[in-house]
Design a protein around this motif. Sequence first.
Motif, PDB file in Angstrom:
ATOM      1  N   ASP A 289       0.787  -1.229   0.000  1.00  0.00           N
ATOM      2  CA  ASP A 289       0.000   0.000   0.000  1.00  0.00           C
ATOM      3  C   ASP A 289       0.819   1.280   0.000  1.00  0.00           C
ATOM      4  O   ASP A 289       0.277   2.335   0.252  1.00  0.00           O
ATOM      5  CB  ASP A 289      -0.964   0.020   1.201  1.00  0.00           C
ATOM      6  CG  ASP A 289      -1.941  -1.140   1.162  1.00  0.00           C
ATOM      7  OD1 ASP A 289      -2.165  -1.722   2.223  1.00  0.00           O
ATOM      8  OD2 ASP A 289      -2.449  -1.442   0.086  1.00  0.00           O
ATOM      9  N   GLY A 290       2.083   1.229  -0.261  1.00  0.00           N
ATOM     10  CA  GLY A 290       2.825   2.463  -0.281  1.00  0.00           C
ATOM     11  C   GLY A 290       4.325   2.251  -0.259  1.00  0.00           C
ATOM     12  O   GLY A 290       4.818   1.151  -0.024  1.00  0.00           O
TER      13      GLY A 290
ATOM     14  N   SER B 221       2.069   4.430   3.577  1.00  0.00           N
ATOM     15  CA  SER B 221       1.825   5.413   2.519  1.00  0.00           C
ATOM     16  C   SER B 221       1.831   6.856   3.016  1.00  0.00           C
ATOM     17  O   SER B 221       1.716   7.773   2.205  1.00  0.00           O
ATOM     18  CB  SER B 221       0.474   5.130   1.839  1.00  0.00           C
ATOM     19  OG  SER B 221      -0.574   5.135   2.786  1.00  0.00           O
TER      20      SER B 221
ATOM     21  N   SER C  71      -4.860  11.251  -0.239  1.00  0.00           N
ATOM     22  CA  SER C  71      -3.926  11.436  -1.348  1.00  0.00           C
ATOM     23  C   SER C  71      -4.235  12.693  -2.148  1.00  0.00           C
ATOM     24  O   SER C  71      -3.343  13.256  -2.802  1.00  0.00           O
ATOM     25  CB  SER C  71      -3.937  10.210  -2.263  1.00  0.00           C
ATOM     26  OG  SER C  71      -5.243   9.947  -2.736  1.00  0.00           O
TER      27      SER C  71
ATOM     28  N   GLY D 108      -1.230   9.276   1.569  1.00  0.00           N
ATOM     29  CA  GLY D 108      -1.890   8.168   0.887  1.00  0.00           C
ATOM     30  C   GLY D 108      -3.382   8.237   1.129  1.00  0.00           C
ATOM     31  O   GLY D 108      -3.892   9.205   1.704  1.00  0.00           O
TER      32      GLY D 108
ATOM     33  N   TRP E  64       5.473   9.320  -4.739  1.00  0.00           N
ATOM     34  CA  TRP E  64       5.248   9.184  -3.296  1.00  0.00           C
ATOM     35  C   TRP E  64       4.080  10.059  -2.813  1.00  0.00           C
ATOM     36  O   TRP E  64       3.757  10.039  -1.634  1.00  0.00           O
ATOM     37  CB  TRP E  64       6.498   9.603  -2.513  1.00  0.00           C
ATOM     38  CG  TRP E  64       7.643   8.663  -2.584  1.00  0.00           C
ATOM     39  CD1 TRP E  64       7.693   7.445  -3.210  1.00  0.00           C
ATOM     40  CD2 TRP E  64       8.944   8.862  -2.000  1.00  0.00           C
ATOM     41  NE1 TRP E  64       8.927   6.875  -3.059  1.00  0.00           N
ATOM     42  CE2 TRP E  64       9.722   7.719  -2.317  1.00  0.00           C
ATOM     43  CE3 TRP E  64       9.521   9.875  -1.261  1.00  0.00           C
ATOM     44  CZ2 TRP E  64      11.045   7.573  -1.899  1.00  0.00           C
ATOM     45  CZ3 TRP E  64      10.848   9.743  -0.847  1.00  0.00           C
ATOM     46  CH2 TRP E  64      11.597   8.594  -1.164  1.00  0.00           C
TER      47      TRP E  64
END
Length: 468
Positions: A136-137, A175, A198, A194, A225
């Motif tokens: 997830d990140g 994230s 996000s 995230g 990122w």
Amino acid sequence: MNIQQQDDLDTYRLIITRRNGSELLCLPDGPYHSLPSVEITRWQRVAEPIRNALKTHLNLDAYSLFTYPSESPTSDTSRTFFQVMECVHPNGLLPPTACWAPFSSLTIASFRDAEDSLRICNALRTFSHHDESLTDGPFAKPGWLREMCTWIAQQIEPLKIRLTGNFQQLNASSSFSLMRFETTGPAVWLKAVGEPNSHEFNIVSVLATLFPACLAPIIAVRPEWNAWLSTEVEGTSPDADSTFSTWRTISARLAELQIASLRHVPRLISAGCRDIRISSLLNSTDDFFAIMDELMKQQIKTPPSILQSEEIRDLNKQIKEILPLLAASGIPDALDHLDLNPGNIFVSGERCTFIDWAEAAIGHPFLTFQYLLEHLTRLRPDYADRREELVSAYASQWKGFAPSSTVSHSLALAPLIAVFAYAVSASTWREPGTFASPRAAGYFRSLVRRMKCEADALQNRSLECTRV
């Protein structure tokens, strides 16, 4: 000795690795290994207090990668998490009570606690995957701090400053990242976002371009990122010691920013700002209050008070009557900040910087001013007799858009709508799973009770005016 109530603490068992996740920090537990653990005050960011505890008790510097919840049944008053971390200085000395064990030498039988073994195995599998989508990140893999520091060093080199090696980690997950890095000049901040925030990456990128005087200067961005690097903001946040002139400055700068945003509304909506315009709020009223009525019926204990269905229907009706009045006021939709708490405001002389725009929105501008007034009331109740002076200072900025009487009337209506807009601005109230959490359900019920208080206050003011 920790004097806090046990109910206020969460336990974090620490999976600390080094050498690209090939070794694990272990403590002796008879014939077994065990994991170090710390207790952290609940409902706060945990990365920094965990790092500080490690420095104090093990003379070890490590940074957080991500958190696993415990699979063991726990209550709301006793929770355990597993924090996966990486050692900053892999060759540093450890106290004799700790050792580094190769992952390859560990088995399920190496630990007394079976869940420790399970979580350690999960962490190892996470490290071994090369597909970042599985975690997830970008911040779940060992080594990302080195990569980040290399990138930051390249970005700040034209500024003739260098990293010193000292940093703070305030927020951490696979994230999300919020870190402060010391340099030979001003400090720099790295923020990465995230889901579900996000959209803040796009919002901040646009706002910093449009209104550079009101946001932290961005040095560089890293889109993969969802991250941006900015210089540290000058000034201080308003607090209980701030002068009244400080609050006047904030009010004036807020109004100026909102007025400057008027011609950019379509672009700000496209960037991801929430839509709390009157038409959007009107479309949400019936569904929202129907759900809140059911939530109130689920409440078992009192206090706090349980609003009856008739009270909630009346509240819904009153809000639907007020919203068109605000729409007809002539005050145009502008940029709103739904989390304008003092920590998101920095004042330096006559300049204000506003940060943390995950809850940026487009709607009636007076709603944000109400959030600011609420924080002033809480921090400085001794300024209650000067509240109207602050309102006048803010209202004067809008005299070119509507008559003074209309501005004043709109400001009187805004407190009730501000609470409603805040409650409905996120989509969580539409998600049935949200209310499986007693805390979330209680939070929304508290917002409805606050709306009722504001509605009653507005009604009382109207009656007083009628009598006059």
